[in-house]
Design a protein around this motif. Structure first.
Motif, short mmCIF file in Angstrom:
data_model
loop_
_atom_site.label_atom_id
_atom_site.label_comp_id
_atom_site.label_asym_id
_atom_site.label_seq_id
_atom_site.Cartn_x
_atom_site.Cartn_y
_atom_site.Cartn_z
N LEU A 82 32.05 34.94 42.54
CA LEU A 82 30.97 34.75 41.56
C LEU A 82 29.75 34.15 42.23
O LEU A 82 28.61 34.51 41.90
N GLY A 83 29.97 33.24 43.16
CA GLY A 83 28.86 32.61 43.88
C GLY A 83 28.06 33.59 44.72
O GLY A 83 26.89 33.35 44.99
N PHE A 84 28.67 34.69 45.11
CA PHE A 84 27.97 35.68 45.93
C PHE A 84 27.10 36.63 45.11
O PHE A 84 26.25 37.33 45.66
N LEU A 85 27.34 36.70 43.79
CA LEU A 85 26.57 37.62 42.95
C LEU A 85 25.09 37.29 43.01
O LEU A 85 24.70 36.14 42.92
N GLY A 86 24.29 38.32 43.15
CA GLY A 86 22.84 38.15 43.21
C GLY A 86 22.35 37.75 44.59
O GLY A 86 21.16 37.53 44.79
N GLY A 87 23.26 37.67 45.55
CA GLY A 87 22.89 37.29 46.91
C GLY A 87 22.45 38.49 47.73
O GLY A 87 22.25 39.59 47.21
N SER A 88 22.32 38.27 49.01
CA SER A 88 21.83 39.34 49.89
C SER A 88 22.89 39.77 50.90
O SER A 88 22.59 40.07 52.04
N ASP A 89 24.13 39.79 50.46
CA ASP A 89 25.23 40.21 51.32
C ASP A 89 25.08 41.70 51.61
O ASP A 89 25.11 42.53 50.70
N GLN A 90 24.93 42.05 52.89
CA GLN A 90 24.72 43.44 53.28
C GLN A 90 26.02 44.25 53.25
O GLN A 90 25.99 45.46 53.07
N GLN A 91 27.15 43.59 53.41
CA GLN A 91 28.42 44.31 53.47
C GLN A 91 29.04 44.52 52.10
O GLN A 91 29.84 45.43 51.92
N CYS A 92 28.69 43.68 51.13
CA CYS A 92 29.32 43.77 49.81
C CYS A 92 28.24 43.46 48.77
O CYS A 92 27.82 42.31 48.63
N ASN A 93 27.79 44.48 48.04
CA ASN A 93 26.78 44.28 47.00
C ASN A 93 27.42 43.73 45.73
O ASN A 93 28.61 43.44 45.70
N ASP A 94 26.62 43.56 44.68
CA ASP A 94 27.15 42.97 43.44
C ASP A 94 28.32 43.77 42.88
O ASP A 94 29.30 43.19 42.41
N ASP A 95 28.24 45.10 42.92
CA ASP A 95 29.36 45.91 42.41
C ASP A 95 30.64 45.64 43.20
O ASP A 95 31.73 45.58 42.64
N CYS A 96 30.50 45.46 44.48
CA CYS A 96 31.64 45.15 45.35
C CYS A 96 32.23 43.79 44.96
O CYS A 96 33.45 43.65 44.82
N HIS A 97 31.36 42.79 44.78
CA HIS A 97 31.84 41.46 44.39
C HIS A 97 32.51 41.50 43.01
O HIS A 97 33.55 40.88 42.80
N LEU A 98 31.92 42.23 42.08
CA LEU A 98 32.51 42.34 40.74
C LEU A 98 33.87 43.02 40.80
O LEU A 98 34.81 42.62 40.11
N SER A 99 33.98 44.03 41.64
CA SER A 99 35.27 44.70 41.82
C SER A 99 36.30 43.75 42.41
O SER A 99 37.47 43.74 41.98
N ASN A 100 35.88 42.94 43.37
CA ASN A 100 36.79 41.95 43.97
C ASN A 100 37.27 40.96 42.91
O ASN A 100 38.46 40.63 42.85
N ILE A 101 36.34 40.49 42.07
CA ILE A 101 36.70 39.53 41.03
C ILE A 101 37.71 40.15 40.07
O ILE A 101 38.72 39.54 39.72
N GLN A 102 37.44 41.39 39.66
CA GLN A 102 38.36 42.07 38.74
C GLN A 102 39.74 42.18 39.37
O GLN A 102 40.76 41.95 38.70
N THR A 103 39.80 42.51 40.65
CA THR A 103 41.08 42.62 41.34
C THR A 103 41.80 41.27 41.40
O THR A 103 43.01 41.19 41.12
N TYR A 104 41.07 40.23 41.75
CA TYR A 104 41.68 38.89 41.83
C TYR A 104 42.24 38.46 40.48
O TYR A 104 43.37 37.97 40.39
N VAL A 105 41.45 38.61 39.42
CA VAL A 105 41.90 38.13 38.11
C VAL A 105 43.04 39.01 37.58
O VAL A 105 43.98 38.51 36.96
N SER A 106 42.99 40.30 37.86
CA SER A 106 44.09 41.18 37.47
C SER A 106 45.38 40.79 38.19
O SER A 106 46.47 40.82 37.61
N THR A 107 45.26 40.42 39.45
CA THR A 107 46.41 39.96 40.21
C THR A 107 46.95 38.65 39.64
O THR A 107 48.17 38.45 39.55
N ALA A 108 46.04 37.76 39.25
CA ALA A 108 46.47 36.50 38.61
C ALA A 108 47.22 36.79 37.32
O ALA A 108 48.21 36.11 37.00
N LEU A 109 46.77 37.79 36.58
CA LEU A 109 47.47 38.18 35.34
C LEU A 109 48.86 38.71 35.66
O LEU A 109 49.84 38.36 34.99
#
Length: 167
Positions: A89-116
Motif C-alpha cells: 500500500l505504501g508503494f501506491l502512487g510512487g515511482s517504482d519502475q519495476q512495479c506500477n500501481d496495478d502491479c502493487h494492487l495485484s500483489n496486495i490482492q494476492t497477499y490478502v487472498s493468501t491470508a484468507l
C-alpha cells in the motif's frame, strides 16, 4: 488584428481553465487514493490485531493440541501476508519502475487472498478436530479464529471496493 488577439486571449483562457481543471482532477484522484489507502490499511491493521489476539489466546489455552498448533502457524503466515500488503500500500502512487500501481494492487490482492486461505484452512482444521473431540476450549478457540476469518474477508472486500479490483 484585434479579432485575432481576442481569439488568442480566448484560447489562452480556455487552455488555462482546462489545465486548472486537470490539475484539480489529479489532486482529487491523489486524495482519493490516499484516503482509500488509509481505510484499507486500517482494515488490514485490525485483521492483524484480531489474528494476534486469537493466536495469543490459543497458545495460552491449548498449546499441546496439534490442530491449534497448525492454526497458530497458519495465522502467523496470514499476519505476514497482511504486513506485506501494508508495505505494498505504501508503494501506491510512487515511482517504482519495476512495479506500477496495478502491479502493487495485484500483489496486495494476492497477499490478502493468501491470508484468507490461511485463516480458512485454520478454521477447517479446527472443525475437523471438533468432530473428534468436543471441548469447550476448542469451541472458544474456533470462535476466535472464525472471527479472524470474517475480518480477513471484510478486509479483502473493502480492498476490492476501494480499488476496484478482485473481479
Amino acid at each position: 488584428m484585434t479579432k485575432f488577439a481576442i481569439f488568442l486571449l480566448f484560447l489562452l483562457h480556455c487552455f488555462l481553465f482546462i489545465s486548472g481543471m486537470a490539475k484539480q482532477d489529479s489532486i482529487s484522484q491523489s486524495a482519493r487514493i490516499q484516503n482509500a489507502k488509509q481505510v484499507v490499511k486500517a482494515s488490514f491493521s485490525a485483521a492483524i490485531r484480531t489474528a494476534q489476539a486469537a493466536n495469543s489466546f490459543a497458545s495460552k489455552t491449548s498449546p499441546a493440541d496439534l490442530g491449534v498448533k497448525d492454526c497458530i502457524e497458519q495465522v502467523s503466515s496470514a499476519v505476514d501476508e497482511f504486513n506485506d500488503s501494508i508495505k505494498e500500500l505504501g508503494f501506491l502512487g510512487g515511482s517504482d519502475q519495476q512495479c506500477n500501481d496495478d502491479c502493487h494492487l495485484s500483489n496486495i490482492q494476492t497477499y490478502v487472498s493468501t491470508a484468507l486461505t490461511d485463516s480458512s484452512d485454520c478454521t477447517d482444521g479446527l472443525d475437523d478436530e471438533l468432530k473428534k473431540h468436543k471441548s469447550s476450549t476448542l469451541v472458544t478457540i474456533r470462535a476466535k479464529y472464525g472471527g479472524l476469518e470474517n475480518a480477513v474477508k471484510n478486509s479483502l472486500s473493502l480492498f476490492c471496493q476501494q480499488f476496484g479490483k478482485c473481479k
